[in-house]
Design a protein around this motif. Sequence first.
Motif, mmCIF file in Angstrom:
data_model
loop_
_atom_site.group_PDB
_atom_site.id
_atom_site.type_symbol
_atom_site.label_atom_id
_atom_site.label_comp_id
_atom_site.label_asym_id
_atom_site.label_seq_id
_atom_site.Cartn_x
_atom_site.Cartn_y
_atom_site.Cartn_z
ATOM 1 N N GLU A 1 31.016 -37.290 -1.484
ATOM 2 C CA GLU A 1 30.645 -36.212 -2.611
ATOM 3 C C GLU A 1 31.708 -35.582 -3.069
ATOM 4 O OE1 GLU A 1 27.242 -33.102 -2.586
ATOM 5 O OE2 GLU A 1 28.119 -33.206 -0.718
ATOM 6 N N GLY A 2 32.952 -35.669 -2.298
ATOM 7 C CA GLY A 2 34.304 -35.273 -2.707
ATOM 8 C C GLY A 2 34.912 -36.097 -3.720
ATOM 9 N N ILE A 3 34.399 -37.256 -4.106
ATOM 10 C CA ILE A 3 34.723 -38.015 -5.345
ATOM 11 C C ILE A 3 33.844 -37.777 -6.608
ATOM 12 C CG2 ILE A 3 34.987 -40.273 -6.208
ATOM 13 C CD1 ILE A 3 36.194 -41.109 -3.452
ATOM 14 N N LEU A 4 32.444 -37.810 -6.102
ATOM 15 C CA LEU A 4 31.479 -37.489 -7.302
ATOM 16 C C LEU A 4 31.226 -36.230 -7.554
ATOM 17 C CD1 LEU A 4 28.804 -40.164 -5.921
ATOM 18 C CD2 LEU A 4 30.455 -40.587 -7.702
ATOM 19 N N GLY A 5 31.711 -35.548 -6.973
ATOM 20 C CA GLY A 5 31.376 -34.078 -6.936
ATOM 21 C C GLY A 5 30.226 -33.384 -6.642
ATOM 22 N N MET A 6 29.806 -32.076 -6.500
ATOM 23 C CA MET A 6 28.600 -31.427 -6.328
ATOM 24 C C MET A 6 27.948 -31.286 -7.513
ATOM 25 S SD MET A 6 29.715 -29.287 -2.705
ATOM 26 C CE MET A 6 31.092 -28.263 -3.630
ATOM 27 N N VAL A 7 26.591 -31.188 -7.247
ATOM 28 C CA VAL A 7 25.706 -30.668 -8.274
ATOM 29 C C VAL A 7 25.509 -29.080 -8.264
ATOM 30 C CG1 VAL A 7 23.479 -30.698 -9.290
ATOM 31 C CG2 VAL A 7 24.543 -32.697 -8.421
ATOM 32 N N ALA A 8 25.976 -28.329 -9.220
ATOM 33 C CA ALA A 8 25.622 -26.886 -9.548
ATOM 34 C C ALA A 8 26.587 -26.289 -8.237
ATOM 35 C CB ALA A 8 24.077 -26.522 -9.364
ATOM 36 N N GLY A 9 27.808 -26.927 -7.946
ATOM 37 C CA GLY A 9 28.643 -26.223 -6.945
ATOM 38 C C GLY A 9 28.217 -26.266 -5.639
ATOM 39 N N LYS A 10 26.937 -27.171 -5.238
ATOM 40 C CA LYS A 10 26.438 -27.131 -4.021
ATOM 41 C C LYS A 10 26.124 -28.394 -3.340
ATOM 42 C CE LYS A 10 24.131 -22.477 -5.008
ATOM 43 N NZ LYS A 10 22.724 -21.919 -5.115
ATOM 44 N N PRO A 11 26.511 -28.548 -2.154
ATOM 45 C CA PRO A 11 26.123 -29.940 -1.333
ATOM 46 C C PRO A 11 24.828 -30.423 -1.347
ATOM 47 C CG PRO A 11 26.690 -28.162 0.153
ATOM 48 C CD PRO A 11 26.964 -27.520 -1.141
ATOM 49 N N MET B 1 27.144 -41.025 -12.021
ATOM 50 C CA MET B 1 26.542 -40.164 -10.672
ATOM 51 C C MET B 1 27.444 -39.053 -10.368
ATOM 52 S SD MET B 1 23.983 -42.146 -9.837
ATOM 53 C CE MET B 1 23.793 -42.301 -11.463
ATOM 54 N N CYS B 2 28.561 -38.816 -11.190
ATOM 55 C CA CYS B 2 29.248 -37.536 -10.975
ATOM 56 C C CYS B 2 28.406 -36.332 -11.047
ATOM 57 C CB CYS B 2 30.442 -37.434 -12.042
ATOM 58 S SG CYS B 2 31.727 -38.835 -11.732
ATOM 59 N N GLY B 3 28.745 -35.210 -10.287
ATOM 60 C CA GLY B 3 28.166 -34.080 -10.133
ATOM 61 C C GLY B 3 27.896 -33.367 -11.770
ATOM 62 N N LYS B 4 29.040 -33.569 -12.337
ATOM 63 C CA LYS B 4 29.150 -32.791 -13.660
ATOM 64 C C LYS B 4 28.283 -33.221 -14.639
ATOM 65 C CE LYS B 4 32.668 -36.156 -15.179
ATOM 66 N NZ LYS B 4 33.957 -36.261 -16.137
ATOM 67 N N ASN B 5 27.588 -34.314 -14.477
ATOM 68 C CA ASN B 5 26.608 -34.825 -15.315
ATOM 69 C C ASN B 5 25.136 -34.368 -14.889
ATOM 70 O OD1 ASN B 5 28.534 -36.257 -16.387
ATOM 71 N ND2 ASN B 5 28.226 -38.303 -15.321
ATOM 72 N N PHE B 6 24.910 -33.423 -14.012
ATOM 73 C CA PHE B 6 23.687 -33.030 -13.490
ATOM 74 C C PHE B 6 23.460 -31.639 -13.930
ATOM 75 C CE2 PHE B 6 24.253 -36.998 -11.597
ATOM 76 C CZ PHE B 6 23.128 -37.688 -11.144
ATOM 77 N N VAL B 7 22.326 -31.139 -14.470
ATOM 78 C CA VAL B 7 22.333 -29.891 -14.654
ATOM 79 C C VAL B 7 21.611 -28.901 -13.608
ATOM 80 C CG1 VAL B 7 22.162 -30.510 -17.215
ATOM 81 C CG2 VAL B 7 20.024 -30.327 -15.892
ATOM 82 N N GLU B 8 21.573 -27.724 -13.988
ATOM 83 C CA GLU B 8 21.100 -26.784 -12.958
ATOM 84 C C GLU B 8 19.707 -27.056 -12.528
ATOM 85 O OE1 GLU B 8 21.464 -23.607 -10.164
ATOM 86 O OE2 GLU B 8 22.945 -24.213 -11.545
#
Length: 385
Positions: free
Chosen positions: A25-35, A160-167
Amino acid sequence: MNNTVYINRTGTFLPGNPVSNEEIEGILGMVAGKPSKLRERILKSNGIKSRHYAIDPLTGRTTHTNAQLAAKAIQNALLNYSSLSDISLISCGTGSPDQILPSIASMVHGELKNPPCELASFSGACLSGLSAMKFGYMSILSGLENNAITTGSELTSTMMCGKNFVEELHSAFERFDSNPEIAFERDFLRWMLSDGAGAFLMTNKPNESELSLRIDWIEIFSYASVLPPCMYLGAEKLEDGSLKGWREFNSYRELGDRSIFSLTQDVKLLNEHVIDFTVARGLQDTLKKHPTNPQQIAWFLPHYSSNYFREKVYNSLKSIDFEIPFECWHTNLERVGNIGSASIYFLINDLLKSKKLKHGDAILCYVPESARFSTGFARMTAVQH
């Protein structure tokens, strides 16, 4: 025509260092800033301990394109053996091309910069790598070519990066307890897929001093006429099970708002049908063309996306009187993760280089695809010239 086709050289390429479960998750990033609330239970179920991403963990930048991954696997396969200038055919399969056009094989050829040759590209999901393999096999068997390079390659991490997923995706996670399928449709793939590429050199003659793999047959069956789409990208699934493709939406903003380019899996449909159709029915349809006794199989190489399916595959084989004991299985999911179309290349490469194979050993490969339910089986035999 040629009577036989051999896999003479194999090569793989994994980008970067192994990524542990704690680092994902540190590499792919979180979705909406939450784990993710699902990460731990999904990882516990799939049994993957490490995987590789073509993402710099410090900068977040992509380190390789899909085509570059495939080119490096080819170079590793040919290392100290054969010249790129001798290659007649490059046949490539992937489920995650760098762009819609040009094709994956064209981009790989551009990376290699070898002389003009024939190209073939296969799209789809996991079976695209086996389809590329079969095209190379058939081209040599027919006598049209004397050699071929075939590849399977995937670059899924950037999708699969978190930035690609919406709220709206995070709000779906909140409903996990009451309707787990909603969350699993997108989030579970983030913890399943990884990057890498594999390549084979096929010729019409076996190696002179090393083991070769003689391809006995490759069979692929689609059940798209029976079942609806299960995994999709660039589309939205409608209530009747059909897909609304990305070109049918009104604007680029709508594509983003509705996460149309998020890879999505209908997990309920997957669990209902993937084993029955890709194992039991698929193998039964294959055996009608290629009668085989399970006692003849020295090694079984199954590509499954999660350890969750391991026992289910075994039980399905047993249900059709084709039991293969676990001591004959060769897997590497725990170490490299699910690399889609490249997975079967890694399995074969690992077994060939493990020194476990001996002359005459028969290998059965199994590759399922859940995009719209299809399956592939291949039989090979280890040959010492």
